[in-house]
Motif scaffolding. Structure first.
Motif, PDB file in Angstrom:
ATOM      1  N   LYS B  19       0.834  -1.206   0.000  1.00  0.00           N
ATOM      2  CA  LYS B  19       0.000   0.000   0.000  1.00  0.00           C
ATOM      3  C   LYS B  19       0.871   1.259   0.000  1.00  0.00           C
ATOM      4  O   LYS B  19       0.572   2.229  -0.696  1.00  0.00           O
ATOM      5  N   ILE B  20       1.922   1.239   0.810  1.00  0.00           N
ATOM      6  CA  ILE B  20       2.806   2.411   0.882  1.00  0.00           C
ATOM      7  C   ILE B  20       3.426   2.682  -0.485  1.00  0.00           C
ATOM      8  O   ILE B  20       3.468   3.823  -0.959  1.00  0.00           O
ATOM      9  N   LYS B  21       3.861   1.608  -1.132  1.00  0.00           N
ATOM     10  CA  LYS B  21       4.478   1.756  -2.447  1.00  0.00           C
ATOM     11  C   LYS B  21       3.489   2.387  -3.430  1.00  0.00           C
ATOM     12  O   LYS B  21       3.820   3.329  -4.158  1.00  0.00           O
ATOM     13  N   LEU B  22       2.276   1.858  -3.409  1.00  0.00           N
ATOM     14  CA  LEU B  22       1.237   2.362  -4.323  1.00  0.00           C
ATOM     15  C   LEU B  22       0.928   3.829  -4.039  1.00  0.00           C
ATOM     16  O   LEU B  22       0.848   4.651  -4.948  1.00  0.00           O
ATOM     17  N   SER B  23       0.788   4.157  -2.747  1.00  0.00           N
ATOM     18  CA  SER B  23       0.464   5.542  -2.392  1.00  0.00           C
ATOM     19  C   SER B  23       1.571   6.486  -2.833  1.00  0.00           C
ATOM     20  O   SER B  23       1.308   7.584  -3.310  1.00  0.00           O
ATOM     21  N   GLU B  24       2.802   6.029  -2.671  1.00  0.00           N
ATOM     22  CA  GLU B  24       3.906   6.914  -3.064  1.00  0.00           C
ATOM     23  C   GLU B  24       3.941   7.130  -4.561  1.00  0.00           C
ATOM     24  O   GLU B  24       4.243   8.224  -5.029  1.00  0.00           O
ATOM     25  N   ARG B  25       3.620   6.071  -5.292  1.00  0.00           N
ATOM     26  CA  ARG B  25       3.583   6.227  -6.743  1.00  0.00           C
ATOM     27  C   ARG B  25       2.469   7.198  -7.137  1.00  0.00           C
ATOM     28  O   ARG B  25       2.666   8.096  -7.956  1.00  0.00           O
TER      29      ARG B  25
END
Lengths: 100, 208
Positions: B19-25
């Motif tokens: 989720k963190i990765k997706l949000s950062e993208r």
């Protein structure tokens, strides 16, 4: 597609002189509301011209619909813009007054 | 997400990391969109200011002229001349897309007319009517320009505002909370591992 003009009879007479056929006299608030609502749904209207002070007389919901509409595109003319002015919008979105 | 809702399990940690990765993208992409929109906005800003001023000027002049015409010809005379005009300007309205914002793209034809095209008799009216008609044709021209510009500005501004809101929400709310939850799980897992180790040691000591 055509330009439509809504307003009191003094307002629309000049536009008739410029050849605009879709002019709608609307002297009281009720009529103004009806005419504007109908014109919003008319697919033959490209631009809807309305006086800024008349725009302020419309109910808020309709005014917002007018401001957001692309077909027809609504232009409020005159010194008063009606609704939120461009300057206020810019300040709200950007945080600085760029409309100088 | 409140910390009490987080289950301290390894699979949850993996999910959170995703989720963190997706949000950062998403955050990076939205930031780029915001900057792009602002650039686009600056491009139209100067023109819009100029066109608005020009339109107001023409508006004042046109209404001055119509008042004059009313005085010279009388309201009926002006109305009669107005009714004779049959040629109406036609427009072509298309939609243009600037980074997901739909804006109008208007092309106009035949706003300005020659004296012969206007339709009212030259002999029956005075030159004030002609000048009024010209002033209004100019005003209509300005309105068409302004219509496109102002709607573009309004829509761009609305989009900038909502994109800004999204970027800020991700930056200051969503991503920090996810990270906090991730740290919490990591700590809990470490803690559980230590618990287990101590327990094992105790059992071993008892059995020996």
């Amino acid at each position: 597609m055509e330009i439509a003009v809504v307003g009191n009879s003094e307002f629309i007479i000049g536009f008739q002189l410029a050849g605009i056929q879709m002019t709608y006299p609307a002297d009281d608030d009720e009529k103004l509301k009806d005419v504007v609502t109908k014109l919003l749904e008319n697919e033959n209207v490209a631009i809807l011209v309305i006086k800024g002070s008349d725009m302020q007389r419309l109910p808020p919901r309709l005014r917002i619909a007018l401001e957001e509409s692309v077909t027809p595109t609504v232009v409020a003319i005159g010194a008063e813009e009606g609704g939120i002015t461009m300057r206020e919008r810019i300040i709200k979105a950007m945080g600085v007054d760029l409309w100088k | 997400m409140a910390l009490t809702d987080v289950k301290p399990t390894r699979s949850e940690l993996i999910n959170l990391k995703k989720k963190i990765k997706l949000s950062e993208r998403g955050y990076n992409i939205l930031k780029m969109k915001r900057d792009g929109l602002i650039l686009e906005f600056f491009k139209v800003l100067e023109d819009a200011k100029e066109i608005r001023g020009e339109m107001l000027e023409k508006y004042d002049r046109a209404f001055e002229m119509v008042a004059l015409a009313n005085t010279v010809e009388g309201a009926i005379g002006v109305k009669a001349a107005a009714m004779a005009v049959k040629e109406s300007p036609t427009l072509d309205l298309k939609k243009k897309n600037i980074m997901g914002v739909v804006v109008p793209d208007i092309e106009s034809q035949a706003v300005r007319k020659t004296l012969a095209e206007r339709g009212y008799g030259v002999l029956g009216t005075t030159s004030v009517i002609d000048e009024t008609a010209t002033a209004f044709e100019e005003l209509v021209d300005a309105i068409i320009n302004a219509a496109q510009m102002e709607t573009t500005m309004k829509r761009l501004l609305d989009e900038i505002e909502s994109t800004k809101r999204r970027v800020n929400a991700l930056e200051f709310k969503v991503i920090p909370e996810l990270k906090e939850a991730g740290d919490f799980i990591k700590m809990r897992l470490d803690e559980m591992e230590r618990d287990e180790l101590v327990r094992l040691k105790k059992i071993k000591a008892k059995n020996a």
